[in-house]
Each structure stands twice: as C-alpha cells, then as structure tokens.
Design an enzyme around this catalytic site. Structure first.
Site, PDB file in Angstrom:
ATOM      1  N   THR A   1     -27.027 -30.384  -6.130  1.00  0.00           N
ATOM      2  CA  THR A   1     -27.975 -31.495  -6.139  1.00  0.00           C
ATOM      3  C   THR A   1     -29.412 -31.019  -6.040  1.00  0.00           C
ATOM      4  O   THR A   1     -29.677 -29.899  -5.575  1.00  0.00           O
ATOM      5  CB  THR A   1     -27.687 -32.421  -4.921  1.00  0.00           C
ATOM      6  OG1 THR A   1     -28.502 -33.591  -5.006  1.00  0.00           O
ATOM      7  CG2 THR A   1     -27.962 -31.733  -3.583  1.00  0.00           C
TER       8      THR A   1
ATOM      9  N   ARG B   1     -26.655 -24.174   0.076  1.00  0.00           N
ATOM     10  CA  ARG B   1     -27.533 -25.275   0.464  1.00  0.00           C
ATOM     11  C   ARG B   1     -28.964 -24.762   0.634  1.00  0.00           C
ATOM     12  O   ARG B   1     -29.169 -23.627   1.106  1.00  0.00           O
ATOM     13  CB  ARG B   1     -27.031 -25.826   1.802  1.00  0.00           C
ATOM     14  CG  ARG B   1     -27.790 -26.999   2.373  1.00  0.00           C
ATOM     15  CD  ARG B   1     -27.620 -28.234   1.552  1.00  0.00           C
ATOM     16  NE  ARG B   1     -28.005 -29.433   2.285  1.00  0.00           N
ATOM     17  CZ  ARG B   1     -28.158 -30.618   1.709  1.00  0.00           C
ATOM     18  NH1 ARG B   1     -27.968 -30.774   0.400  1.00  0.00           N
ATOM     19  NH2 ARG B   1     -28.479 -31.677   2.418  1.00  0.00           N
TER      20      ARG B   1
ATOM     21  N   SER C   1     -25.847 -32.164   4.914  1.00  0.00           N
ATOM     22  CA  SER C   1     -25.450 -32.756   3.630  1.00  0.00           C
ATOM     23  C   SER C   1     -24.229 -33.646   3.821  1.00  0.00           C
ATOM     24  O   SER C   1     -23.516 -33.536   4.818  1.00  0.00           O
ATOM     25  CB  SER C   1     -25.095 -31.625   2.663  1.00  0.00           C
ATOM     26  OG  SER C   1     -24.574 -32.145   1.463  1.00  0.00           O
ATOM     27  N   SER C   2     -24.001 -34.509   2.839  1.00  0.00           N
ATOM     28  CA  SER C   2     -22.746 -35.268   2.795  1.00  0.00           C
ATOM     29  C   SER C   2     -21.853 -34.798   1.654  1.00  0.00           C
ATOM     30  O   SER C   2     -20.783 -35.383   1.424  1.00  0.00           O
ATOM     31  CB  SER C   2     -23.034 -36.760   2.585  1.00  0.00           C
ATOM     32  OG  SER C   2     -23.822 -37.248   3.632  1.00  0.00           O
TER      33      SER C   2
ATOM     34  N   ASP D   1     -33.239 -34.747   3.657  1.00  0.00           N
ATOM     35  CA  ASP D   1     -31.928 -34.851   4.315  1.00  0.00           C
ATOM     36  C   ASP D   1     -31.979 -34.445   5.791  1.00  0.00           C
ATOM     37  O   ASP D   1     -30.999 -34.622   6.521  1.00  0.00           O
ATOM     38  CB  ASP D   1     -30.880 -33.995   3.593  1.00  0.00           C
ATOM     39  CG  ASP D   1     -30.288 -34.715   2.385  1.00  0.00           C
ATOM     40  OD1 ASP D   1     -30.624 -35.888   2.164  1.00  0.00           O
ATOM     41  OD2 ASP D   1     -29.482 -34.102   1.675  1.00  0.00           O
TER      42      ASP D   1
ATOM     43  N   GLY E   1     -23.823 -39.292  -4.507  1.00  0.00           N
ATOM     44  CA  GLY E   1     -23.999 -40.605  -3.876  1.00  0.00           C
ATOM     45  C   GLY E   1     -24.539 -40.552  -2.465  1.00  0.00           C
ATOM     46  O   GLY E   1     -24.350 -41.500  -1.692  1.00  0.00           O
ATOM     47  N   GLY E   2     -25.199 -39.441  -2.097  1.00  0.00           N
ATOM     48  CA  GLY E   2     -25.785 -39.367  -0.759  1.00  0.00           C
ATOM     49  C   GLY E   2     -24.734 -39.613   0.304  1.00  0.00           C
ATOM     50  O   GLY E   2     -23.615 -39.092   0.226  1.00  0.00           O
TER      51      GLY E   2
ATOM     52  N   THR F   1     -27.071 -36.504  -7.848  1.00  0.00           N
ATOM     53  CA  THR F   1     -26.366 -35.306  -7.415  1.00  0.00           C
ATOM     54  C   THR F   1     -25.292 -35.229  -8.456  1.00  0.00           C
ATOM     55  O   THR F   1     -25.121 -36.182  -9.229  1.00  0.00           O
ATOM     56  CB  THR F   1     -25.738 -35.506  -6.013  1.00  0.00           C
ATOM     57  OG1 THR F   1     -26.773 -35.505  -5.040  1.00  0.00           O
ATOM     58  CG2 THR F   1     -24.732 -34.417  -5.623  1.00  0.00           C
TER      59      THR F   1
HETATM   60  O1  DON Z   1     -26.694 -33.353   0.341  1.00  0.00           O
HETATM   61  C1  DON Z   1     -26.604 -34.574   0.338  1.00  0.00           C
HETATM   62  O2  DON Z   1     -25.773 -35.178   0.952  1.00  0.00           O
HETATM   63  C2  DON Z   1     -27.566 -35.365  -0.519  1.00  0.00           C
HETATM   64  N1  DON Z   1     -28.787 -34.645  -0.714  1.00  0.00           N
HETATM   65  C3  DON Z   1     -26.906 -35.661  -1.803  1.00  0.00           C
HETATM   66  C4  DON Z   1     -27.794 -36.510  -2.644  1.00  0.00           C
HETATM   67  C5  DON Z   1     -27.050 -37.376  -3.496  1.00  0.00           C
HETATM   68  O3  DON Z   1     -25.862 -37.381  -3.583  1.00  0.00           O
HETATM   69  C6  DON Z   1     -27.855 -38.302  -4.213  1.00  0.00           C
HETATM   70  N2  DON Z   1     -27.024 -38.964  -5.096  1.00  0.00           N
HETATM   71  N3  DON Z   1     -26.230 -39.192  -5.753  1.00  0.00           N
END
Ligand code: DON
Length: 582
Positions: free
Chosen positions: A412, A117, A465-466, A436, A486-487, A394
C-alpha cells in the site's frame, strides 16, 4: 467446507466464455507474448492445474502468470506482480510504500512472513502533527512531504528474492520497466481513478507530469500512459537492486526533494531501512489452520482472535446473510478492534500480548459476555482507554505455483495515490503511511480517534497496519489464499471470506461476492455494504446495532486450492480485477 458443491459450481463457472477471455486492457507488448500460449486463462475467474495469480489488474496478473510459466516460483511471480502493479495500478501498487507477504514454502513445508512496512523517519516525534493548540493539524499526516514513512517495498522484494526467489532479479523487474517505458492503454477504471484525483496533484509538479496530460487535464480511457521517470527508477532497481533505491541514484533524488520541500526523509533514513522476516501469527478455526501477519500489522492477531470467538458459536446453523450470524460477527469485531486499539503496535518497540489475544481461553472469556440477541455498547467495553474514517486504497494479490508454494501479498501507499508527493525525476508516488500512527497522543474517542500508547510515533518505528495477507491450511496444506485492501476494514473482510467458506460452505466466488460488514469498536456503528438486503439491516437495528448500508468494502483477490491440486483464482469484482491460471 462442502467441497463437492463448491467443485460443481466452480467447474461450471470455468466454462463460461467471459470467465476465460483476455484480460481487460491487454494489447501491450509486455504481455502479448504470453497470451498466445495455450491452456492459459485470464478473466474474473480462472482455474488451472499448475499455477494461479489473482490481482486487481490484468497487466499485473499476466506478468505474474508469465513468470510462473517461465519456471519462476510463487515468490518470483509475487515480486514481478508487485513491480508491475507499481506501474499499472498507481493508486496502490508501489515502490514508494510498503507491505507484507505471507509465504508457504512447499519443499520445506514451512510458513514465514516478510515485513516491508514503512518506518517513521529518524527525525519524527510523537507530537509532530500537533499544532500550537495541541490538536492535530488537519491533513499534515495525510498529504504532502511530511506524510510519508520511509518506503519498504523495494527492500522487501529484494529480501524475498534473495531468500526464496529462483529466476534472476532482472527478469522480475523487466516487465514493469517495459510497461512504464512503452506505456499502458488506460482502462476505464484507471482513467476514472486518475481523473477523480487530478486536482489533488496540483501542488506536486512531478505527480502532475506523471499522471496528467501536458495541459494539466486528465487522460481519457484508451489513452496511452507512458511513465518514463518511473521507468528510469525501475531500471536503476533492475540493474543495481535495492541499493539503487536506498543508497544510489533513486535515493539521491528522493532525499533531495524531501530536503527542498520540508520533508523528513534523509539519505540516512533510506540507508538504515531494513525489511524483516518474521514468524507468522498462527491459529486454528474448526480444524483449519490460519497463518497470517504479526505486528507491525494488527491483521493476523485480531483475525485469529475474532475467529476464536466465533468458534465458540455454532455458525454453520445459519446462512451467510442471516442477521443472527452477522450479529455474532459484529460482536467478535467489537472486541477485536477494542483490543487492537488497546494493545497493538510495532512489537520491536512495545510489548504486544499476542499469545493471550490469540488464545482459545481468552476467546471463551469474551464469548461469555456476548448475548445472541442484543448488541453490546462499545463505550461500556472500552471505558478505560476512552478520553474524550479511513481511505480505501491498498491492494492485495495472491499467487500459487506448480510446486505448491504460496504467496499472499498486501501492499500500500495508504490512501489512494498516497501523499500525492513525488520527487522530481523518480515517477513514483510517496506513501502517506504516517497517518496510520496515532497522531493525537492520549485522545481516544467515540468518533474513532485512537491515541493509545502502543502506536504513537517514534523514530524508526513502524506504524500499525491492518493488512492481513493470510493463508488458510487444512491437513497441513494451503487451501485458501486471501487478503484485501480497505484500511481498518481489511481484517473484517478477510474474516468474512474465511467464515463464508468454512462455516457457510460457499464456493470461493460466492464467498468473495457475499456482502461484507464492518464494525471497529469506535465509532459504535455497523457499516454493511450497499448490496446488503434492507431486511438484514432492519433486523440488525432491531438487535440494537446502529447499522446502515453504503459503499463497498475491500477488494479480495483470492485463490482456492482443491484437494486434487486444481487452483481456482477469483478476482473480486468490486473494483477491477484479473484472475489467471494455467
Ligand atoms: O496498513 C494499513 O492498514 C493501511 N495503511 C491500509 C490502507 C488501505 O487499505 C487503504 N485502502 N484500501
């Protein structure tokens, strides 16, 4: 899991010609050789006895499969796929971002994770994105030179290779060098996504040069996209390893651009970056084992918490699309995301009560407050942290090799095409992962702002992060490899796929296709995919949920491993995708 039904459907799907055809957009010498080989299939579904790869992109899947067929293990293939995606899927594939790998090592019968990360630069502060009025300055943590965290991908791949790889490093980077040097024919998907962001490259000359035609207009589908600057960076990495990126020629170009443009990342930041091996978060769900990512991702912890809550209900009495089942999913999500906001952050900096959140006792306490026919209100649940939307790129990919090693990778640059900033002569986009962090200390509100302490910015800290690269095992052996972009929706996408397989007995292609649902505590609303039935949405409203259907959620490229060892790779059709197996 109803294996018999699943097997019949899977085998019939594998016989569909389109499921076994060539990957979209292939015609490039970097992958053409492998296409001549027998007993190899790439399509939206692929099944093989030996190894499998599922990713968002045909080039990258082909590169991974070629590494496996050359005697590489799943870790080698995951590294090669990651470098290839940095060329062929620039919206999210990267060397300028970061991510996580969850790994099963068959010979040692052991699970581990790698954390690469991004970290906050050493000059970062908790209030660095606030203006004089004490409010966040719009876009400052999102676009441009202050948005990137110190990238981790190259260090992560090197750590993976040094610890668990098999083939020479050069063999794993070389396909990406070739794809960047010789160019790729733009698929309609890639041409479309580049065109959709073309204007946003305007303030960033190196990004314009990399991705647009010399007159500044977007390329068309079928055009050849060559990326010579990216090939240069990758070649340095191929020859000198991660040192090129963190202390060598690439680092110099990156630090110079940061200093010219008012960014924070210095040579010192780059030299200090370290990828880390961490113990996975583990849980169980109805006799399956769940192995996933610990902090600084919230993914594994909250996934296990939500599964524990659902385990207290008899989900198998429902169909996957039954509003009563979706209601229970939503109530588990509501609690999971409240706990995410309250407790989760980089565990190297703050104490995270992982054991409590992932315990069966805690799940029972939570479940006792869930009513089967009535939505709870988020504000009533999280009042103590309340004081006063996210992007969709991502990428996730899954790999299984002939020995049974498994790698689940999500990485990502945060938003699609990240911060848009690119250092001259490097060819790779920098992430906007700093967004984030909780940018507005103390402000947690019903719009979804989270300002809680565990995820405030501090020098060298990793942002929460997710991302949830996960392996599900049964009787001690991996059966499912799953993850998604997908965040914040990521954890819920992974939850949905697992519940679809375990509780509803869906074969993996159907489990991946089934419409998804997202609730994140705040805002207190439920978003279902646009493909959800109107009746389902109406029924959820009837239970008191503020439910609506729009858009698509996630992009879960998964692999299922049958008891006889067959590996079924399933590409999620929501964006683009390619499953390969041999
Ligand atoms: O680490 C995370 O959770 C986010 N930065 C991930 C970003 C993301 O999945 C965007 N889209 N699909």
């Amino acid at each position: 899991m109803r294996a018999t039904r699943a097997m019949v459907i899977v085998l019939s799907l594998a016989l569909i010609p389109s499921a076994c055809g060539a990957p979209p957009g292939v015609g490039n010498s970097a992958v053409a050789g492998a296409l001549d080989q027998q007993a190899r299939s790439i399509g939206m579904l692929a099944i093989g006895a030996n190894g499998a790869v599922a990713s968002v992109d045909g080039f990258a899947t082909a590169v991974g499969l070629e590494v496996l067929m050359d005697g590489g293990n799943a870790i080698d293939a995951a590294i090669a796929v990651g470098f290839a995606l940095a060329v062929t899927h620039p919206a999210a594939g990267n060397i300028g971002g970061g991510g996580f790998m969850t790994i099963y090592l068959a010979e040692e019968d052991r699970y581990t994770t790698l954390d690469f990360r991004e970290r906050a630069p050493l000059g970062a502060t908790a209030d660095m994105y606030l203006g004089e009025d004490g409010r966040p300055v719009r876009g400052l943590n999102y676009r441009g030179w202050l948005a990137p965290g110190v990238p981790g991908t190259v260090a992560g791949f090197e750590l993976a290779h040094q610890t668990y790889g098999h083939l020479p490093w050069e063999r794993l980077v070389e396909p990406a060098v070739r794809l960047a040097d010789e160019g790729i024919l733009l698929t309609p998907y890639l041409a479309g996504s580049l065109a959709s962001v073309a204007e946003s490259f305007e303030p960033f000359p190196a990004s314009k040069k990399a991705f647009l035609k010399s007159d500044g207009t977007p390329h068309a589908s079928g055009d050849l996209l060559r990326q010579p600057d990216l090939a240069w960076s990758l070649r340095q990495i191929m020859r000198e390893g991660a040192a090129a990126f963190y202390t060598g020629a690439v680092a110099e170009r990156l630090a110079a651009a940061m200093s010219e443009n008012g960014g924070l990342i210095t040579m010192e930041d780059l030299a200090a970056y370290e990828a880390k091996e961490r113990d996975p978060v583990r849980g169980t769900y109805r006799g399956y084992e769940i192995i996933s990512m610990p902090p600084p991702s919230s993914g594994g912890t909250i996934l296990v918490e939500m599964l524990n809550i659902l385990e207290t209900f008899d989900m198998s009495q429902y169909e996957a699309s039954d509003p009563a089942a979706i209601h229970l999913l939503i109530e588990a999500m509501r609690q999971g995301y409240l706990d995410r906001a309250t407790y989760l952050g980089d565990a190297d900096f703050v104490d995270v009560p992982i054991d409590r959140l992932t315990s069966k006792e805690y799940a029972h306490q939570v479940a006792a407050g869930i009513e089967p026919t009535r939505a709870r209100r988020s504000a009533a649940l999280g009042a103590e942290i309340l004081e006063a939307p996210e992007s969709t790129e991502t990428t996730h990919y899954s790999v299984v090799d002939v020995w049974g090693n498994v790698v689940s990778t999500t990485y990502t640059i945060e938003s699609g095409f990240g911060s848009r900033a690119m250092a001259a002569g490097t060819g790779f986009l920098l992430n906007n992962e700093m967004s984030d962090f909780n940018a507005w200390p103390g402000v947690t509100d019903e719009r979804g702002y989270i300002g809680t302490k565990p995820n405030l910015i501090a020098p060298g800290k990793r942002m929460l992060s997710s991302m949830t690269p996960t392996i599900v095992a049964k009787d001690g052996k991996p059966v499912l490899v799953v993850g998604s972009p997908g965040g914040k929706t990521i954890i819920n996408t992974v939850l949905r796929v697992i519940v679809n397989v375990v509780d509803f007995g869906l074969p993996l292609p159907d489990a991946v296709r089934e419409p998804r649902v997202h609730h994140q505590w705040m805002p207190d609303s439920v978003r279902l995919e646009a493909t959800s039935a109107a009746d389902t949405i109406a029924a959820l409203r009837g239970l008191g949920h503020d439910a609506s259907g729009r858009g698509l959620q996630g992009d879960a490229h998964c692999i299922f491993i049958y008891p006889d060892g067959a590996r079924l790779a399933v590409a999620d059709p929501r964006r683009s995708g390619a499953a390969g197996a041999y």
